[in-house]
Write a protein that holds these residues in place. Structure first.
Motif, PDB file in Angstrom:
ATOM      1  N   SER A  24     -15.636  11.835   4.682  1.00 42.18           N
ATOM      2  CA  SER A  24     -14.551  10.640   4.902  1.00 42.18           C
ATOM      3  C   SER A  24     -14.488  10.191   6.452  1.00 42.18           C
ATOM      4  O   SER A  24     -14.354   9.080   6.709  1.00 42.18           O
ATOM      5  N   PHE A  28     -15.641   6.263   8.009  1.00 43.17           N
ATOM      6  CA  PHE A  28     -14.669   5.699   8.681  1.00 43.17           C
ATOM      7  C   PHE A  28     -15.508   5.414   9.966  1.00 43.17           C
ATOM      8  O   PHE A  28     -15.311   4.268  10.360  1.00 43.17           O
ATOM      9  N   VAL A  34     -12.356   3.722   3.311  1.00 46.43           N
ATOM     10  CA  VAL A  34     -12.584   4.951   2.667  1.00 46.43           C
ATOM     11  C   VAL A  34     -11.029   5.289   1.849  1.00 46.43           C
ATOM     12  O   VAL A  34     -10.184   5.399   2.572  1.00 46.43           O
ATOM     13  N   LYS A  35     -11.242   5.809   0.772  1.00 50.24           N
ATOM     14  CA  LYS A  35     -10.089   6.637   0.322  1.00 50.24           C
ATOM     15  C   LYS A  35     -10.522   7.796  -0.515  1.00 50.24           C
ATOM     16  O   LYS A  35     -11.769   7.842  -0.946  1.00 50.24           O
ATOM     17  N   ALA A  36     -10.086   8.860  -0.299  1.00 45.97           N
ATOM     18  CA  ALA A  36     -10.259  10.250  -0.877  1.00 45.97           C
ATOM     19  C   ALA A  36      -9.199  10.902  -1.397  1.00 45.97           C
ATOM     20  O   ALA A  36      -8.070  10.720  -0.945  1.00 45.97           O
ATOM     21  N   VAL A  37      -9.441  11.980  -2.191  1.00 42.64           N
ATOM     22  CA  VAL A  37      -8.375  12.883  -2.570  1.00 42.64           C
ATOM     23  C   VAL A  37      -9.051  14.275  -2.728  1.00 42.64           C
ATOM     24  O   VAL A  37     -10.275  14.574  -3.174  1.00 42.64           O
ATOM     25  N   ASP A  38      -8.308  15.260  -2.361  1.00 42.30           N
ATOM     26  CA  ASP A  38      -8.971  16.708  -2.557  1.00 42.30           C
ATOM     27  C   ASP A  38      -8.145  17.512  -3.651  1.00 42.30           C
ATOM     28  O   ASP A  38      -6.814  16.910  -3.790  1.00 42.30           O
ATOM     29  N   ARG A  54     -14.339   7.511  -1.957  1.00 39.29           N
ATOM     30  CA  ARG A  54     -14.625   6.245  -2.408  1.00 39.29           C
ATOM     31  C   ARG A  54     -14.779   5.331  -1.143  1.00 39.29           C
ATOM     32  O   ARG A  54     -13.977   5.492  -0.429  1.00 39.29           O
ATOM     33  N   ILE A  58     -13.336  -3.287  -0.878  1.00 36.35           N
ATOM     34  CA  ILE A  58     -11.905  -3.034  -1.594  1.00 36.35           C
ATOM     35  C   ILE A  58     -11.993  -1.889  -2.454  1.00 36.35           C
ATOM     36  O   ILE A  58     -12.425  -1.658  -3.278  1.00 36.35           O
ATOM     37  N   ILE A  59     -11.019  -0.952  -1.931  1.00 37.20           N
ATOM     38  CA  ILE A  59     -10.768   0.252  -2.810  1.00 37.20           C
ATOM     39  C   ILE A  59      -9.266   0.388  -3.000  1.00 37.20           C
ATOM     40  O   ILE A  59      -8.641   0.305  -1.936  1.00 37.20           O
ATOM     41  N   PHE A  60      -8.982   0.588  -4.226  1.00 40.16           N
ATOM     42  CA  PHE A  60      -7.378   0.912  -4.318  1.00 40.16           C
ATOM     43  C   PHE A  60      -7.120   2.323  -4.808  1.00 40.16           C
ATOM     44  O   PHE A  60      -6.486   2.814  -4.075  1.00 40.16           O
ATOM     45  N   SER A  61      -7.926   2.812  -5.867  1.00 40.45           N
ATOM     46  CA  SER A  61      -7.585   4.312  -6.198  1.00 40.45           C
ATOM     47  C   SER A  61      -8.409   5.199  -5.582  1.00 40.45           C
ATOM     48  O   SER A  61      -9.670   4.650  -5.328  1.00 40.45           O
ATOM     49  N   PRO A  62      -8.135   6.301  -5.164  1.00 42.52           N
ATOM     50  CA  PRO A  62      -9.073   7.123  -4.578  1.00 42.52           C
ATOM     51  C   PRO A  62      -9.965   8.129  -5.712  1.00 42.52           C
ATOM     52  O   PRO A  62     -10.899   8.553  -5.424  1.00 42.52           O
ATOM     53  N   LEU A  63      -9.375   7.726  -6.882  1.00 44.29           N
ATOM     54  CA  LEU A  63      -9.815   8.683  -8.035  1.00 44.29           C
ATOM     55  C   LEU A  63     -11.195   7.957  -8.699  1.00 44.29           C
ATOM     56  O   LEU A  63     -11.076   6.688  -8.973  1.00 44.29           O
TER      57      LEU A  63
END
Ligand SMILES: Cc1ncc(C[n+]2csc(CCOP(=O)(O)OP(=O)(O)O)c2C)c(N)n1
Lengths: 188, 623
Positions: A24, A28, A34-38, A54, A58-63
């Motif tokens: 990530s 950057f 970037v969007k991320a989720v652990d 991700r 354009i990114i909305f959801s990290p999933l």
């Protein structure tokens, strides 16, 4: 432009957190959104651990939705298979460190643990480029993630993701002592 | 102080990739929160981790781990009525524990302000259910913010503080798992000067704080009046906003995480649909919602979990005789789990198939074997289960509790067959034991859970002399949620000895044994089960995950492991089938080997091998 989706997976304790942190930060620094989720919590007790990232304009959801990952990075063989089966798109790419952690059902004989050939045949059916990495006599198993990152840099699958970039990020996020060990491995 | 901590409290504005939980911690420093309390639980324990990176002498924020959520909430309440801005955070089901006190808060004047952060868990990733705590806002007359992203979590916390102080009311901020753990770039503001003023401002005239009968109605009236005021605030709150490219005939009203899935879907389909997003979701703005309904021909209400907005908005539409068609989720399945982008697509396509053409479910040709979580290599709980199993008469009913030892329910132990909530085991066990002459009852509880909610059930068992055996799985930490301290660890204040406490309250059969001494433990359990009445065995061994992590920090750390002598092993598979440590690997030819990445060389397995084929790889390891 479509986003670039990376699905990272492994078993609790293998260092997926560091892998996703480096990636990530890398996106950057490369000027991407970037969007991320652990995963945190319960899964760390010997269960599957997942991290999603991700990158794009354009990114909305990290999933990541099922079968929409462009790249699977995995630290364990069975979890690689799971990642490919559930999340990777046909024609996607995968790199895995070939650590093999059997499940209880494998040991009890209720389930068979996949072989490297199993993985390759699934990959070829789905038109997936797959790279296996493994390092004999790696003295600290918690550095398997570094070997994986190194391979990712060599693969050129992410533009601008170089050994130097990984090195800079590791220097930033690790304590000097831990960094020193990882740097050696990264550059050997 | 590390870089992370320095950033968390730096005065100027900065930006970086941040996880939602960490962003909330930063917001606490920006708003000058003075007292923060918690009891650990996913998905919010990282808020505490973040605060604790800053040493106490570098912050004017007092933080404590309390014994349970109810106490944590009461501590924050006490601080607030003494004039200090406070906050309490815990997981979804923590609110059930805190509810008896939480339900009163909406009636009272919290002069310092107080924000209650709830970590709800749609999808039940790390909880025993996926309860929807939006209900509680209604029941307790407490307003609620619902962020969808880490950035909003940060911003809404700050707004929640403002509202709480202005109205002297408690405010909920409801986070969900993937808001807590999502990471994105966030720009943080400056930290203004917060004068350090710890003067006690409690004054009963700010109250009443004592709801005697004559005050119940006036207090309730005030709470309801406050909600009316807050509804006016909701009308102009910038977190309640319309997202629109060009006005459309179709609209969607939504809140929290589903908005992200919705936006992904709109991006993919190219469709244009107006969205009314409710970030301050209780009390929601009637006027805004009404205008939205009037200006659209059809409106979908898209929410995660229970039908709360659906019912409330439909009832408004009924009262106002609204012509707009209102759509709600069609099936019960849509009330379960997270509304991820692909599931949201399906809901949208139920109503607008032309814009969101149904997608074929990709056929799942590959079945990949499950990986069930397991106790760690060396875990003292494993030795305990292995030893206890040998002591149990046929038909024994085992009652589990919450913690790492809940995993004993899985293969190969199958122990702890009923579970409600933290601390339930001795109440449930007692019920199972009543006039039960046929079967013995054995209960488990972890040490953090013992202090959290376990003690009343234990006292009940003593008081009513229930015939059962309790095993306290003492590992010296709150392991499952990430090794937080508790009253028995001695990390905070003087260590409280569980053994002495039980002696003092009159447990007649009480013993304590290290779980690695498996045959001794088996004997203790046998004796306890034969005892008529309530018996307790403390099965103790430090959490080996925590222990190993500490060892690894040391300069000359060497990973130890055991070794299997293939000449001796006669393949009875006791190690795999009964003991079940994940460090064993069974190869295709049937031989068992050690996975050296996993094995920590604790040697707790050595005693389980009937032919002693297992031994320490290094002779010096035999201590
Ligand atoms: C009411 C409530 N609060 C918090 C939690 C989160 N939680 C799950 S496991 C656990 C740890 C319990 O610790 P302990 O009893 O010491 O058992 P261990 O995990 O150490 O074996 C906690 C706090 C919960 N499930 N319910």
């Amino acid at each position: 432009m479509k986003s670039f989706n990376i699905y990272m997976t492994g078993v609790g304790g293998q260092g997926i957190g560091l892998l996703s942190e480096v990636l990530s930060k890398a996106f950057f620094k490369l000027g991407k959104n970037v969007k991320a989720v652990d995963t945190h919590g319960l899964a760390q007790r010997g269960g599957t651990v997942i991290s999603q990232l991700r990158a794009g304009e354009i990114i909305f959801s990290p999933l990541i939705s099922p079968h929409e990952a462009d790249l699977v990075l995995s630290l364990e063989r069975l979890e690689t298979l799971r990642g490919i089966a559930d999340m990777l798109k046909n024609g996607g790419k995968a790199i895995y460190y070939d650590a093999a952690f059997q499940t209880i059902d494998n040991r009890l004989g209720n389930d068979t643990y996949p072989t490297v050939t199993d993985l390759e045949s699934v990959a070829s059916k789905k038109d997936i480029k797959i790279i296996r990495v493994f390092r004999e006599n790696l003295h600290d198993s918690r550095m398997q993630n570094i070997i994986l990152l190194k391979e990712l840099a060599h693969s050129d699958w992410i533009e601008g993701f170089t050994i130097e970039l990984i090195d800079n990020i590791l220097k930033e996020i690790l304590s000097p002592k831990v960094y020193e060990k990882n740097e050696k491995l990264l550059k050997d | 102080m590390n870089q992370f901590a320095r950033n968390l409290i730096r005065k100027d504005s900065w930006s970086d990739m941040m996880m939602g939980n960490y962003a909330v911690a930063r917001a606490m420093f920006e708003t000058g929160v003075r007292v923060a309390t918690t009891y650990p639980g996913s998905p919010v324990p990282e808020i505490a981790n973040a605060i604790l990176t800053v040493p106490e002498d570098h912050r004017d924020l007092y933080f404590q781990y309390s014994t349970n959520e109810k106490v944590a909430l009461e501590v924050a309440f006490g601080a607030s009525i003494n004039g200090h801005l406070s906050t309490v955070f815990f997981k979804s089901v923590g609110l059930n524990v805190a509810a008896d006190s939480a339900i009163q808060l909406g009636l009272l004047n919290l002069i310092g302000g107080m924000v209650i952060i709830l970590g709800d868990d749609p999808g039940a990733h790390s909880s025993q259910n996926e309860q929807d705590n939006r209900h509680f806002a209604r029941q307790s007359y407490i307003p609620m913010f619902e962020p969808a992203t880490p950035t909003e979590a940060y911003q809404m916390f700050k707004e929640a503080v403002k509202i709480s102080r202005k109205y002297q009311a408690p405010v909920f901020m409801r986070l969900t798992t993937h808001v807590c753990h999502a990471k994105e770039r966030i720009r943080f503001a400056e930290i203004p000067e917060h004068p350090s003023d710890w003067t006690s401002q409690f004054n009963r005239h700010n109250g009443p704080y004592l709801p005697i009968t004559k005050d119940v109605f006036p207090l309730k009236k005030k709470a309801l009046g406050r909600l009316e005021e807050l509804e006016k605030y909701a009308e102009q709150c910038h977190f309640n906003k319309i997202l629109s490219n060009a006005p459309t005939k179709a609209g969607i009203i939504t809140s929290s995480m589903p908005i992200l899935s919705l936006q992904e879907n709109l991006l993919e389909s190219g469709a244009s649909i107006d969205i009314l997003k409710l970030g301050f979701s209780y009390p929601w703005p009637k006027g805004k919602v009404l205008d939205f309904l009037k200006s659209h021909d059809e409106v979908l209400i898209l929410e995660e979990l229970d039908r709360i907005l659906e019912q409330e908005i439909k009832s408004l539409a009924f009262d106002e005789n609204i012509q707009c068609k209102i759509y709600v989720r069609k099936t019960g399945d849509d009330l379960m789990g997270e509304l991820l982008p692909h599931r949201t697509w399906k809901i949208l396509s139920d109503f607008w198939p032309a814009l969101f053409p149904p997608k074929r479910k990709p056929e799942q040709e590959l079945i990949v074997g499950k990986r069930v979580p397991q106790m760690c290599p060396g875990c003292g709980h494993r030795s305990a289960f292995h030893a206890i199993k040998k002591a149990l008469p046929d038909g024994t009913i085992t009652v589990g509790d919450i913690g790492c030892h809940s995993l004993g329910f899985f293969k190969p132990y199958f122990m702890g067959e009923a579970l409600l909530s933290m601390g339930h085991s001795n109440g449930t066990g007692a019920g199972l034991s009543i006039r039960n002459k046929d079967r013995k009852v054995l209960t488990f509880i972890g040490d953090s859970t013992f202090f959290h909610a376990g003690i009343p059930g234990i006292i009940n068992a003593i008081m009513n002399n229930h015939n059962m055996t309790l095993v306290i799985m003492e590992n010296g930490t709150t392991a499952m949620t990430g090794h937080q301290p508790h009253a028995g660890t001695g990390e905070i204040g003087d260590k409280i000895s569980i053994q002495k406490l039980l002696e003092a309250i009159g447990v007649k059969f009480l013993s304590r044994v290290d779980t690695y001494k498996q045959s001794e433990l088996t004997q203790h359990i046998k004796d306890a089960m034969e005892f008529e009445g309530f018996a307790v065995v403390i099965a103790s061994h430090p959490c080996m995950l925590k222990f190993t992590r500490i060892q690894r920090q040391k300069p000359n750390y060497k990973q130890h492991h055991v070794h299997i002598d293939q000449n001796i092993c006669n393949k009875t598979y006791e190690c795999i089938e009964k003991f079940g440590c994940p460090s064993f690997t069974k190869h295709n030819d049937g031989h068992v080997a050690i996975n050296e990445d996993l094995c920590i060389g604790d040697g707790s397995c050595i005693q389980t091998c009937p032919v002693t084929a297992i031994n320490h790889a290094n002779k010096e390891d035999k201590k």
